[in-house]
Design a protein around this motif. Structure first.
Motif, PDB file in Angstrom:
ATOM      1  N   GLY A  58      58.355  67.514  20.643  1.00 38.80           N
ATOM      2  CA  GLY A  58      56.950  67.129  20.729  1.00 38.80           C
ATOM      3  C   GLY A  58      56.080  67.964  19.825  1.00 38.80           C
ATOM      4  O   GLY A  58      56.506  68.973  19.269  1.00 38.80           O
ATOM      5  N   GLY A  59      54.845  67.527  19.652  1.00 36.74           N
ATOM      6  CA  GLY A  59      53.890  68.276  18.859  1.00 36.74           C
ATOM      7  C   GLY A  59      53.952  67.950  17.383  1.00 36.74           C
ATOM      8  O   GLY A  59      54.534  66.949  16.970  1.00 36.74           O
ATOM      9  N   VAL A  60      53.371  68.825  16.573  1.00 32.74           N
ATOM     10  CA  VAL A  60      53.233  68.560  15.137  1.00 32.74           C
ATOM     11  C   VAL A  60      54.572  68.527  14.394  1.00 32.74           C
ATOM     12  O   VAL A  60      54.669  67.901  13.339  1.00 32.74           O
ATOM     13  N   ARG A  69      57.382  67.361  15.778  1.00 33.19           N
ATOM     14  CA  ARG A  69      58.251  66.445  16.529  1.00 33.19           C
ATOM     15  C   ARG A  69      59.262  65.777  15.597  1.00 33.19           C
ATOM     16  O   ARG A  69      58.920  65.289  14.521  1.00 33.19           O
ATOM     17  N   ALA A 117      52.491  71.249  30.321  1.00 35.58           N
ATOM     18  CA  ALA A 117      51.293  70.579  29.826  1.00 35.58           C
ATOM     19  C   ALA A 117      50.470  69.932  30.937  1.00 35.58           C
ATOM     20  O   ALA A 117      49.253  69.825  30.814  1.00 35.58           O
ATOM     21  N   GLU A 137      48.373  75.217  24.605  1.00 36.12           N
ATOM     22  CA  GLU A 137      47.427  75.464  23.511  1.00 36.12           C
ATOM     23  C   GLU A 137      46.895  76.899  23.567  1.00 36.12           C
ATOM     24  O   GLU A 137      46.401  77.359  24.599  1.00 36.12           O
ATOM     25  N   GLU A 155      59.220  75.068  19.942  1.00 37.20           N
ATOM     26  CA  GLU A 155      58.646  73.922  20.657  1.00 37.20           C
ATOM     27  C   GLU A 155      57.227  74.269  21.114  1.00 37.20           C
ATOM     28  O   GLU A 155      56.300  73.453  20.992  1.00 37.20           O
ATOM     29  N   SER A 199      54.944  74.206  18.132  1.00 40.17           N
ATOM     30  CA  SER A 199      54.715  72.819  17.741  1.00 40.17           C
ATOM     31  C   SER A 199      53.639  72.166  18.603  1.00 40.17           C
ATOM     32  O   SER A 199      52.886  71.318  18.151  1.00 40.17           O
ATOM     33  N   ARG A 200      53.555  72.614  19.855  1.00 49.05           N
ATOM     34  CA  ARG A 200      52.608  72.031  20.806  1.00 49.05           C
ATOM     35  C   ARG A 200      51.314  72.837  20.932  1.00 49.05           C
ATOM     36  O   ARG A 200      50.548  72.635  21.859  1.00 49.05           O
ATOM     37  N   GLY A 201      51.085  73.774  20.014  1.00 41.33           N
ATOM     38  CA  GLY A 201      49.788  74.429  19.953  1.00 41.33           C
ATOM     39  C   GLY A 201      49.710  75.878  20.375  1.00 41.33           C
ATOM     40  O   GLY A 201      48.609  76.450  20.400  1.00 41.33           O
TER      41      GLY A 201
END
Length: 191
Positions: free
Chosen positions: A11-13, A15, A43, A52, A69, A72-74
């Motif tokens: 997931g995330g940027v 992914r 989350a 985040e 991971e 990637s998710r902030g």
């Protein structure tokens, strides 16, 4: 040397980006479906502050999949520890293969049970030591003494399915195949 694996950021940027896993049998990367379930919980659970902006420590990093991971998710920054040379090679390759990761990730050839002194405390901590090695409690004590754990940090431990619950009041516990995930707050470890 690291080997290619069917290991991806879920997931995330980043992914879908492929990761490499360390050669040999000493590292057991957290399965994608387990990481997906964990990060969905982090989350969306009412007790979670989210991902985040978190400062992350992946204390038995292996491939680095959990820390990467989170980035990637902030997450704002991740520090990754591992003492295994193959794991260190995989971590370096995985950080280098993700755009911008090198600016937000630090890896150390460090032992979580004898960590270096930290300049900052982490508020999301992943502990995924070899199953049945009994390293979670010693690692938490050492990480606390070295300043790695922020008050109220979320501790996420992965153990074998049959492992006893860690000390402290659990926020969540989930079983996925042979793995069991445990989540609790750092203050509760001390009580």
């Amino acid at each position: 040397m690291a080997r290619a694996a069917s290991l991806r950021i879920v997931g995330g940027v980043w992914r879908g980006r492929a990761l490499v896993a360390p050669d040999g049998q000493t590292t057991r990367p957290t399965a994608e479906r387990v990481r997906q379930a964990l990060f969905d919980m982090l989350a969306h659970a009412p007790w979670s502050p989210g991902i985040e902006g978190r400062i992350v420590l992946d204390a038995f990093a292996g491939s680095g999949a959990l820390a990467l991971e989170a980035l990637s998710r902030g997450a704002a920054h991740a520090t990754l520890f591992d003492t295994d040379r193959a794991a260190q090679a995989a971590i370096r390759a995985n950080i280098a293969g993700l755009p911008g990761a090198a600016a937000r990730a630090t890896w150390l050839a460090a032992d979580a049970t004898r960590p270096p002194r930290s300049a900052f405390a982490c508020d999301l901590v992943f502990l995924d030591p070899p199953y049945a090695a009994g390293l979670i409690d010693p690692a938490l004590a050492a990480l606390s003494a070295a300043g790695w754990l922020a008050p109220g940090a979320l501790i996420v431990a992965e153990t074998g399915r049959e492992a006893p619950a860690p000390a402290g009041a659990l926020l969540a516990e989930r079983t996925h195949g042979a793995a069991r995930l445990w989540v609790w707050r750092y203050e509760e470890v001390l009580s």
